[in-house]
Design a protein around this motif. Structure first.
Motif: not given
Length: 86
Positions: A73-86
């Motif tokens: 019932t919860e939304p997906i949590h995400y963040h913007e991708y930054e170059k070089g991030e794994l």
């Protein structure tokens, strides 16, 4: 898939693209519509653009990284991708 020659813009078949197949559409000047050689799709430029907008939802989170899926019932949590991030 690159465009072979200059001129009218090549559109991709929205039905094939939804199945991850990269197929260009051909233009019939007599009927003034686009058609696909691989599947049975035929349509006008407006129909193609509308269907391709629907298909973009498939790749909407391409530049984002999922932090957690949470419960059902919860939304997906995400963040913007930054170059070089794994």
């Amino acid at each position: 898939m690159s465009q072979a020659k200059k001129g009218r813009l090549n559109y991709r078949c929205p039905q094939c693209f939804a199945r991850d197949i990269d197929m260009d559409l051909f233009y019939d000047t007599e009927k003034k519509e686009y058609y696909c050689l691989r599947c049975c799709f035929r349509g006008s430029e407006e129909e193609i653009l509308a269907l391709n907008e629907q298909n973009k939802g498939k790749y909407g989170l391409l530049t984002k990284r999922v932090d957690s899926f949470g419960e059902d019932t919860e939304p997906i949590h995400y963040h913007e991708y930054e170059k070089g991030e794994l």
